[in-house]
Design a protein around this motif. Structure first.
Motif: not given
Length: 560
Positions: A376, A419-420, A441, A443-444, A507
């Motif tokens: 991340a 995020r993915h 991960n 959407r975070g 996003y």
């Protein structure tokens, strides 16, 4: 072979800028936050493309540390004039919100292979900048124009600004808006051409999604707001052709062959649907990102360009009559035994900055990655990755790692952005010591799939092999302790989470595509090293046949 098959550049190869120099065609594509910047290919037949070294291969030309996902290199423009290649590129620093802080640069080379000159800062007026070389020797920067004001539409038309080749600077006082697009809005991606006494402006509209399209406007002059839009349907779009194998066409560039035929290179996508979904809502999930298609163009009696076969385009397109057969790999399987002291940047990419000794080393049959931040992290990350370029593939690697903390992880990742992603890795836990875990991960939001049931690694095990198996709608991981007998990890992951279309739901940065890669994480800060050997990426095909085998068969329909 008499036809090319779309996509001609499979996998994440967006925003093509195509030119011809002599008998050779060149395409430059966006790379966004992936390094090196700008992807280049060459061909003499438009069907088979040889990859060339990327021009933005040093931090002097490109430094994206800290850039947001889907920032960085947007829509580079490649042109040729005065015996030189000219490359205009944009480094975007903000993706979401009212602002799009960016800098447009120019670099020049006498050879497509480089070296490329020190970058010249142009402006930050808007992205998708291209350089037009007029017949009288004058040059102009043509670009989308960004407006941050919340009471205006952010896409403020196409701006033309003269470029002084003596000072190598723009002349801001000459700037003028030449075209504002249609009511579809979101006009961007401009390329300007002088043909038969007219200036033709090709521009994208509708956003780079399923409503994407390309419009054409023309004028006898370059005066402000002097361009009229092509009558009738858009030049190219798939908005009203949901069943086409090729989708999302729009943003691209025009080229003339030596014998006077015309072709248009465009971005495209190949979405798929889960079996329980409508084929039109959602229209699908584009895990391979935005790819490159080529369509043939003809001119009508009024002098307007039209796509042969209709504005939706076709999967199979007639080759130029003067095409020269080009040798290039049919598919994109890869094996890397890491014997070279330099990372193979034709296949491997890093995020935001080049691969250096701060990240790791390669050579003598192994890749060593120094554990850095988590997947991340947009600043310090030890990851190398390559594009997914087929819907069905297997990728395998051999890993040696001896963690002493759960904050240390090394293994194989399937990655879209910070995020993915998912990660099959060696780590440590309090119950079994060295173990294998899978994390995702989405959407975070992070999920550990095995938790206290993480797979124990026997104490006498030196290496762990990981394999990922992509199967279009889903993908999974396997492990082995001897490199021969693989066991499936009982976690099946939804591939849609690694698609542009899924990221778009939450996003604003959704411009790249899925990658498979190798990573070492040590966010404890102790920089524990991981060793990787014998990476193999084997493409199986783009279509699953009834007997369980795979093929590269394409069609004119998404559903054949």
């Amino acid at each position: 072979m008499t036809k090319l098959q779309n996509p001609v550049l499979p996998g994440f190869n967006a925003d093509p800028s195509m030119i011809r120099v002599g008998d050779t065609y060149y395409i430059a594509n966006s790379t966004f936050e992936w390094f090196p910047g700008v992807r280049l290919h060459a061909s003499k037949d438009l069907a088979h493309w040889q990859q060339l070294p990327s021009p933005l291969s040093t931090k002097t030309l490109l430094d994206m540390k800290g850039n947001p996902a889907s920032g960085g290199i947007w829509a580079p423009d490649l042109s040729y004039a005065d015996g030189k290649f000219w490359l205009v590129y944009t480094d975007v620093k903000i993706v979401e919100g009212a602002f799009k802080d960016m800098t447009n640069y120019l670099t020049v080379s006498s050879k497509i292979e480089g070296p490329w000159s020190e970058p010249i800062k142009l402006n930050g007026v808007g992205f998708d900048a291209s350089l037009f070389h007029d017949e009288d020797g004058r040059k102009y920067l043509v670009q989308q124009t960004w407006d941050h004001r919340e009471y205006h539409h952010p896409f403020d038309g196409i701006t033309l600004t003269e470029f002084d080749t003596t000072t190598m600077k723009l002349q801001p006082k000459t700037a003028r808006t030449i075209y504002t697009g249609t009511e579809v809005k979101l006009v961007e991606g401009p390329h300007l051409y002088k043909i038969n006494g007219y200036y033709y402006l090709f521009a994208a509209q509708g956003g780079t999604v399923f409503t994407h399209q390309e419009v054409v406007a023309r004028s006898k002059t370059l005066e402000a707001l002097s361009f009229e839009t092509e009558p009738g349907d858009p030049f190219i779009t798939n908005f009203d052709t949901p069943d086409n194998y090729v989708q999302k066409q729009g943003h691209g560039a025009l080229v003339e062959t030596p014998s006077g035929e015309w072709y248009y290179a465009s971005l495209m996508a190949r979405p798929w649907n889960h079996v329980n979904e409508s084929s039109t809502d959602p229209r699908g999930w584009s895990t391979l990102g935005r790819e490159t298609s080529i369509q043939k163009v003809e001119w009508d009696e009024a002098g307007w360009p039209r796509i042969v076969g209709g504005h939706g385009g076709t999967t199979f397109v007639d080759l130029p009559k003067d095409a020269i057969e080009t040798t290039a790999p049919a598919h994109h399987s890869q094996h890397d035994d890491f014997t070279s002291p330099e990372l193979d940047t034709l296949n491997w990419n890093t995020l935001r900055i080049p691969f250096t000794s701060e990240m790791g080393t390669t050579g003598d049959g192994k890749l060593t990655l120094i554990g850095k931040g988590s997947l991340a992290n947009t600043h310090d990350l030890s990851l190398i990755a390559r594009r997914w370029q087929a819907f069905y593939f297997d990728a395998t690697v051999k890993v040696k790692f001896e963690p002493f903390s759960y904050q240390q992880m090394a293994g194989m990742t399937n990655f879209y952005n910070d995020r993915h992603w998912s990660f099959a890795f060696i780590t440590w836990n309090e119950i079994n010591g060295h173990v294998i875990e899978i994390g995702e991960n989405n959407r975070g939001n992070y999920t550990s799939y095995l938790k206290d049931d993480a797979i124990k690694i026997p104490t006498d095990t030196e290496y762990v092999w990981f394999r990922t198996k992509a199967r279009k709608e889903s993908y999974s991981y396997e492990y082995s302790f001897d490199g021969e007998n693989f066991k499936e990890i009982p976690v099946t992951l939804d591939a849609a989470i690694l698609s542009d279309d899924y990221i778009l739901q939450s996003y604003g940065g959704f411009f790249t595509g899925a990658f498979v890669g190798l990573a070492a994480v040590d966010y404890s800060g102790y920089q524990l090293k991981a060793e990787f050997r014998d990476f193999d990426y084997k493409e199986l095909g783009d279509k699953l046949l009834p007997d369980g085998s795979y093929s590269w068969q394409a069609s004119e329909s998404r559903f054949d």
